[in-house]
Design an enzyme around this catalytic site. Structure first.
Site, PDB file in Angstrom:
ATOM      1  N   LEU A 168      -9.152   1.110   2.939  1.00  0.00           N
ATOM      2  CA  LEU A 168     -10.326   1.220   2.200  1.00  0.00           C
ATOM      3  C   LEU A 168     -10.557   2.382   1.377  1.00  0.00           C
ATOM      4  O   LEU A 168     -10.987   3.377   1.840  1.00  0.00           O
ATOM      5  CB  LEU A 168     -11.483   1.140   3.228  1.00  0.00           C
ATOM      6  CG  LEU A 168     -12.858   0.507   2.755  1.00  0.00           C
ATOM      7  CD1 LEU A 168     -12.640  -0.884   2.056  1.00  0.00           C
ATOM      8  CD2 LEU A 168     -13.867   0.254   3.832  1.00  0.00           C
ATOM      9  N   HIS A 169      -9.876   2.668   0.321  1.00  0.00           N
ATOM     10  CA  HIS A 169      -9.829   3.595  -0.780  1.00  0.00           C
ATOM     11  C   HIS A 169     -11.014   3.703  -1.539  1.00  0.00           C
ATOM     12  O   HIS A 169     -12.072   2.984  -1.338  1.00  0.00           O
ATOM     13  CB  HIS A 169      -8.711   3.782  -1.410  1.00  0.00           C
ATOM     14  CG  HIS A 169      -8.453   2.707  -2.070  1.00  0.00           C
ATOM     15  ND1 HIS A 169      -8.696   2.205  -3.565  1.00  0.00           N
ATOM     16  CD2 HIS A 169      -7.434   1.470  -1.627  1.00  0.00           C
ATOM     17  CE1 HIS A 169      -8.309   1.071  -3.599  1.00  0.00           C
ATOM     18  NE2 HIS A 169      -7.463   0.508  -2.885  1.00  0.00           N
ATOM     19  N   ALA A 170     -11.185   4.497  -2.441  1.00  0.00           N
ATOM     20  CA  ALA A 170     -12.407   4.913  -3.266  1.00  0.00           C
ATOM     21  C   ALA A 170     -13.135   3.794  -3.966  1.00  0.00           C
ATOM     22  O   ALA A 170     -14.181   3.355  -3.693  1.00  0.00           O
ATOM     23  CB  ALA A 170     -12.225   5.678  -4.211  1.00  0.00           C
TER      24      ALA A 170
ATOM     25  N   ALA B  92     -14.423   1.331  -1.441  1.00  0.00           N
ATOM     26  CA  ALA B  92     -15.317   1.656  -0.496  1.00  0.00           C
ATOM     27  C   ALA B  92     -16.653   1.905  -1.321  1.00  0.00           C
ATOM     28  O   ALA B  92     -17.934   1.623  -0.723  1.00  0.00           O
ATOM     29  CB  ALA B  92     -15.058   2.937  -0.062  1.00  0.00           C
TER      30      ALA B  92
END
Length: 96
Positions: free
Chosen positions: A24-26, A29
């Site tokens: 769950l990267h930027a 997210a």
């Protein structure tokens, strides 16, 4: 999916496994937090490493959730069930 939502004293709980490649990267997210903000319910993400307010992108990022992480979404409030179903559907849409 409805069968997996459990009622507890703290609210509703839905265990999931994060199947997003790269975790769950930027971008996901931020979108998750944005989706969570659509609901009045208080929504949290819990893992063995801690918990975060699902409506806060920075909180979600602070968990540094890698692919295949087991997590639990918890929600309490008037639209808690809809919130869990909506966020689970969003996370499921991110699968490879």
């Amino acid at each position: 999916m409805h069968e997996a939502i459990a009622e507890t004293a703290e609210g509703l709980r839905l265990p999931l496994v994060l199947r997003v490649r790269g975790g769950l990267h930027a971008r996901p997210a931020a979108k998750l937090a944005q989706e969570a903000q659509r609901f009045a319910a208080d929504i949290r993400i819990e893992t063995e490493n801690g918990q975060a307010d699902a409506k806060s992108m920075l909180d979600v990022l602070s968990l540094a959730l890698p692919q295949d992480t087991e997590l639990t979404l918890t929600a309490s409030g008037p639209d808690a069930r809809a919130a869990l179903e909506g966020l689970a559907a969003y996370l499921d849409s991110l699968r490879d």
